[in-house]
Design a protein around this motif. Structure first.
Motif, mmCIF file in Angstrom:
data_model
loop_
_atom_site.group_PDB
_atom_site.id
_atom_site.type_symbol
_atom_site.label_atom_id
_atom_site.label_comp_id
_atom_site.label_asym_id
_atom_site.label_seq_id
_atom_site.Cartn_x
_atom_site.Cartn_y
_atom_site.Cartn_z
ATOM 1 N N TYR A 81 -6.492 -53.780 -28.316
ATOM 2 C CA TYR A 81 -7.914 -53.728 -28.646
ATOM 3 C C TYR A 81 -8.647 -54.772 -27.818
ATOM 4 C CZ TYR A 81 -12.291 -54.494 -31.134
ATOM 5 O OH TYR A 81 -13.619 -54.636 -31.434
ATOM 6 N N TYR A 82 -9.846 -54.446 -27.339
ATOM 7 C CA TYR A 82 -10.789 -55.474 -26.881
ATOM 8 C C TYR A 82 -12.184 -55.062 -27.307
ATOM 9 C CZ TYR A 82 -11.260 -52.480 -22.670
ATOM 10 O OH TYR A 82 -11.442 -51.449 -21.803
ATOM 11 N N CYS A 83 -13.071 -56.068 -27.434
ATOM 12 C CA CYS A 83 -14.307 -55.837 -28.193
ATOM 13 C C CYS A 83 -15.431 -55.220 -27.377
ATOM 14 C CB CYS A 83 -14.776 -57.151 -28.818
ATOM 15 S SG CYS A 83 -15.515 -58.300 -27.619
ATOM 16 N N ASN A 84 -15.394 -55.381 -26.039
ATOM 17 C CA ASN A 84 -16.452 -54.859 -25.172
ATOM 18 C C ASN A 84 -17.771 -55.611 -25.285
ATOM 19 O OD1 ASN A 84 -16.007 -52.913 -23.226
ATOM 20 N ND2 ASN A 84 -15.663 -51.322 -24.755
ATOM 21 N N THR A 85 -17.849 -56.638 -26.118
ATOM 22 C CA THR A 85 -19.126 -57.339 -26.271
ATOM 23 C C THR A 85 -19.046 -58.829 -25.934
ATOM 24 O OG1 THR A 85 -18.681 -57.610 -28.621
ATOM 25 C CG2 THR A 85 -20.091 -55.779 -28.014
ATOM 26 N N CYS A 86 -17.872 -59.441 -26.013
ATOM 27 C CA CYS A 86 -17.803 -60.879 -25.721
ATOM 28 C C CYS A 86 -18.032 -61.114 -24.221
ATOM 29 C CB CYS A 86 -16.461 -61.463 -26.165
ATOM 30 S SG CYS A 86 -15.082 -61.071 -25.079
ATOM 31 N N GLY A 87 -18.233 -62.352 -23.845
ATOM 32 C CA GLY A 87 -18.543 -62.683 -22.456
ATOM 33 C C GLY A 87 -17.471 -62.229 -21.480
#
Ligand SMILES: [Zn+2]
Ligand SMILES: [Zn+2]
Length: 339
Positions: A81-87
């Motif tokens: 999983y990765y959030c796509n929104t963090c820096g």
């Protein structure tokens, strides 16, 4: 958890979400990370199915998935999983996502008949890349990113690759395909050196025979190489690697197994050395690597010495630990009989 707590079990088939795909796993590479989990030397979320170098055939796609269809031959990223929104995600570096989880460590991986993941974590291989090579794309994408995009290796660059494990040979292939001159430095003679020569190693030097630094200096007009790719995971490798670099050279660290390593920091500062930790990849590195594979400029299949059924996982892990083979692939779709 713990050694002896890894076993083959019957589990329910994974269920996909509307943005997911289910893959029938045809090949899954055994990575040093799997060995570290096997020995309880890194964190992981048990119980978990290991294996993150996955390729296979799509057998089911979620209702919202576009661009991937049943029957496609694919490889999977190691992102759980990765959030796509963090820096970091915004910068195109999901490997460093603040909420990232990893396949085969935090979420179930590919040492199983079926594997489910998000469609966006899938690479379609096309029909010019075989599925065993497809299982090598995860380390290949990472190595391509690190060598080409981080270290700037190109035609004429002089490079030392330290070690002769699978990651070393991948690095050798990519550097040679880029037109670099590559010296392989290893601790002692191994079976992999024959393959390394075949893959284009310009010189092979052995630490146990001494004089490696002198040889490298001779070959580089006394300057040292622009880049050292340290894959051995040994602190002696790091210490030697630093001394083989030219001023402003780059030391790329590729292993996850380093023990605490003393480095001469005054030497690093005085010579403008850069030390880079290798991780992650980018979209551009993936495209480059896929092009190298499709056009046969690199043949990662050569690094695979055995493809074993899942039931022979212990043999596969043991072979990896002995470093008796460049890469071992498990194929969960195979039964014992046709071993
Ligand atoms: Zn790995
Ligand atoms: Zn993120």
């Amino acid at each position: 958890k713990g050694k002896g707590h890894l076993e083959l079990q019957e589990v329910p088939e994974p269920v996909i979400e509307e943005d997911g795909v289910k893959i029938k796993v045809k090949a899954c590479g055994i990575c040093s990370t799997d060995l570290l989990i096997y020995h309880d030397r890194i964190d992981y979320r048990a119980p978990v199915i290991l294996g993150h170098e996955i390729s296979g055939i799509v057998v089911e796609v979620g209702s919202r998935v576009k661009g991937i269809k049943v029957g496609d031959r694919v490889a999977a990223d190691s992102h759980g999983y990765y959030c796509n929104t963090c820096g970091f995600c915004q910068r195109g570096l999901p490997r460093y996502c603040l909420e990232r989880t990893m396949v085969g460590r935090d979420v179930n991986g590919g040492f199983a008949e079926y594997f489910a993941t998000k469609a966006s974590y899938i690479t379609v291989l096309g029909d010019r890349i075989d599925l065993v090579s497809g299982a090598m794309t995860q380390p290949l994408f990472k190595t391509t990113h690190c060598l080409i995009e981080h270290c700037g290796i190109k035609a004429g660059t002089k490079v030392v690759v330290l070690g002769s494990e699978s990651t070393s040979l991948l690095a050798l292939m990519i550097a040679k395909a880029a037109g670099a001159t590559v010296y392989l430095v290893d601790f002692f003679e191994t079976d992999q050196h024959k393959l390394a020569r075949e893959l284009g190693a310009d010189e092979i030097m052995l630490i146990d025979q001494g004089g490696v630094k002198e040889q490298v200096m001779d070959l580089t007009g006394g300057l040292g190489v622009a880049c050292v790719i340290e894959c051995s995971g040994q602190k002696e490798g790091v210490a030697l690697g630093v001394k083989l670099l030219e001023k402003t050279g780059r030391l790329l660290l590729q292993s996850h197994g380093y023990a605490e390593t003393p480095v001469d920091l005054k030497y690093i500062v005085a010579n403008g050395i850069e030390i880079i930790g290798a991780s992650g990849t980018t979209w551009t590195a993936k495209q480059k690597a896929l092009e190298l594979m499709s056009s046969q400029k690199i043949q990662v299949r050569k690094l695979v010495s055995r493809v074993l059924p899942l039931t022979s996982w212990e043999e596969g892990f043991a072979l990896m630990e002995e470093n008796a083979s460049a890469s071992i692939i498990l194929d969960p779709s195979r039964s014992d009989d046709n071993n």
